[in-house]
Design an enzyme around this catalytic site. Structure first.
Site, PDB file in Angstrom:
ATOM      1  N   LYS A 292       1.088   4.202  -7.944  1.00  0.00           N
ATOM      2  CA  LYS A 292       1.203   4.407  -6.510  1.00  0.00           C
ATOM      3  C   LYS A 292       1.175   3.041  -5.850  1.00  0.00           C
ATOM      4  O   LYS A 292       0.644   2.071  -6.374  1.00  0.00           O
ATOM      5  CB  LYS A 292       0.088   5.295  -5.966  1.00  0.00           C
ATOM      6  CG  LYS A 292      -1.327   4.782  -6.082  1.00  0.00           C
ATOM      7  CD  LYS A 292      -1.760   3.706  -5.127  1.00  0.00           C
ATOM      8  CE  LYS A 292      -1.492   4.078  -3.683  1.00  0.00           C
ATOM      9  NZ  LYS A 292      -1.916   2.933  -2.767  1.00  0.00           N
TER      10      LYS A 292
ATOM     11  N   THR B  73      -0.492  -3.824  -4.673  1.00  0.00           N
ATOM     12  CA  THR B  73      -1.549  -2.865  -4.380  1.00  0.00           C
ATOM     13  C   THR B  73      -1.284  -1.642  -5.131  1.00  0.00           C
ATOM     14  O   THR B  73      -0.487  -0.867  -4.713  1.00  0.00           O
ATOM     15  CB  THR B  73      -1.673  -2.435  -2.963  1.00  0.00           C
ATOM     16  OG1 THR B  73      -2.990  -2.016  -2.803  1.00  0.00           O
ATOM     17  CG2 THR B  73      -0.972  -1.282  -2.485  1.00  0.00           C
TER      18      THR B  73
ATOM     19  N   GLU C 240       6.702   0.166   2.359  1.00  0.00           N
ATOM     20  CA  GLU C 240       6.562   0.616   3.741  1.00  0.00           C
ATOM     21  C   GLU C 240       7.602  -0.018   4.661  1.00  0.00           C
ATOM     22  O   GLU C 240       7.657  -1.238   4.811  1.00  0.00           O
ATOM     23  CB  GLU C 240       5.159   0.287   4.257  1.00  0.00           C
ATOM     24  CG  GLU C 240       4.070   1.107   3.595  1.00  0.00           C
ATOM     25  CD  GLU C 240       2.675   0.644   3.940  1.00  0.00           C
ATOM     26  OE1 GLU C 240       1.732   1.383   3.612  1.00  0.00           O
ATOM     27  OE2 GLU C 240       2.521  -0.449   4.519  1.00  0.00           O
TER      28      GLU C 240
END
Length: 383
Positions: free
Chosen positions: A168, A179, A259
């Protein structure tokens, strides 16, 4: 297929109520053996989340029975109470598996600074163990998503064994590791020492070179578990290649889902004096906001590339640098090159090649453009 593609593994992902809207938020990946060799790499951020601190201890002897993961809360910057929550989670899963807590890796992802709702989490662990099955990999991958829009899974078949993985990550993607939480599994017969060496080699050229926003998470964890259920002792060179392919596959998926991103950018640095120099230059470009904005605007602004290169201590002569954007050498010898109007930046995939003309080493760093949507998403993350 995902983490349960290799023999010897069960997984599940359930909705425990940690996240709103009935989304899955607790996952387990269980190694049923016969072997439990393992290794892990963690964030280099000095502010380490409680589950990272726990898991570093748990994996130290190279034996891991299971991984429990939650989304919806990072359990980072939560002090001694947060560490006890991580320990309690490990103990709870260990009891359900009739095993020891020091063989349980704990991973969390989400907002920093808040305690986890432990009654919900522990009930979720119970539900996940009850549901854990050979076909549970997809639900497990879904349960670890935060701002991810899709699950990330990959697998490869080797000579008598399989490697699977899930990950993820959509923001705070920066070395070390980006991350991310990632669980990698294999049914090959490996020692803990082999797991460590192979995992480090794979992550060094994949996850460690994914840098979308320069922000290093408190929770990064990549764990490799080997069940030995295939009975096959692999050729190390083949296994290393396939493990790297799985990690690279997951990296591509992370990059595609970053994102707000509209461009996936590969920064290829060649002609470097050393690999370290190549990586340093690649990261400097990847973290340069002006360059990333230019790519978002489909502007082949090679000057911003050179400006980023110049901030590093890599070995090069400014008058010897060449830069290509999507195959067009817009900068030659540190100055104007081919007509920049020839550069097509309409496709999502963008390749920037920087030739330092200082040696024979090379490296690739992956990043994205910087967009209005990225700003909007991260300006309201905790509200």
């Amino acid at each position: 297929m995902s983490v349960t593609a290799p023999l010897g593994f069960r997984a599940a992902g359930v909705a425990a109520g940690i996240k709103d809207g009935g989304q899955r938020d607790v996952a387990v990946v269980i190694n049923d053996g016969p072997h439990h060799s393992a290794a892990a790499v963690f964030t280099k951020n000095r502010v380490k989340a409680a589950p990272v601190q726990w898991s570093q201890q748990a994996v130290a002897d190279g034996q891991v029975r299971a991984v429990v993961l939650n989304s919806g809360g990072a359990n980072a910057c939560t002090g001694a109470a947060g560490f006890q929550d991580a320990r309690t989670t490990a103990e709870h899963l260990a009891a359900a598996l009739n095993d020891s807590a020091d063989r349980i890796v704990v991973c969390s992802t989400g907002l920093i600074g808040e305690r986890l709702p432990m009654p919900k989490l522990l009930a979720g662990v119970d539900a996940a163990v009850a549901e854990a099955a050979r076909d549970g990999g997809l639900n497990a991958a879904d349960a670890i998503r935060t701002t991810d829009t899709v699950s990330k899974i990959a697998f490869r078949r080797g000579s008598g064994y399989t490697i699977g993985g899930m990950a993820k990550g959509a923001g705070m993607l920066a070395p070390s590791l980006a991350t991310m939480l990632s669980v990698l599994t294999t049914d090959a017969v490996l020692t803990p020492e082999q797991c460590t060496a192979l995992l480090r080699a794979a992550t060094e050229v994949t996850f460690d070179r994914l840098d979308t926003d320069g922000c290093t998470s408190t929770n990064d964890t990549v764990v490799l578990m080997a069940s030995g259920a295939s009975g096959t002792t692999p050729d190390e060179a083949e296994f290393s290649r396939l493990l790297t392919e799985v990690c690279q596959d997951l990296c591509r998926q992370l990059l595609a889902d970053a994102e707000g991103a509209t461009k996936a950018i590969a920064i290829e640095v060649v002609g470097a004096a050393s690999t370290d120099d190549a990586v340093t230059v690649g990261r400097a470009i990847a973290r340069n906001a002006l360059f990333k904005c230019a790519i978002y605007g489909e502007d082949p602004n090679w000057g911003r590339v050179l400006a980023a290169v110049g901030t590093t201590d890599a070995v090069f002569e400014p008058d010897n640098i060449n830069v290509a954007i999507n195959g067009v050498w817009v900068c030659r010898g540190g100055s104007v090159g081919d007509d920049r109007a020839k550069v097509n930046l309409k496709p999502r995939d963008v390749t920037v090649t920087v030739d330092l003309s200082a040696g024979s080493a090379s490296a690739t760093v992956w990043t994205t453009d910087l967009t209005v949507d990225y700003v909007h998403e991260n300006s309201a993350y905790s509200t």
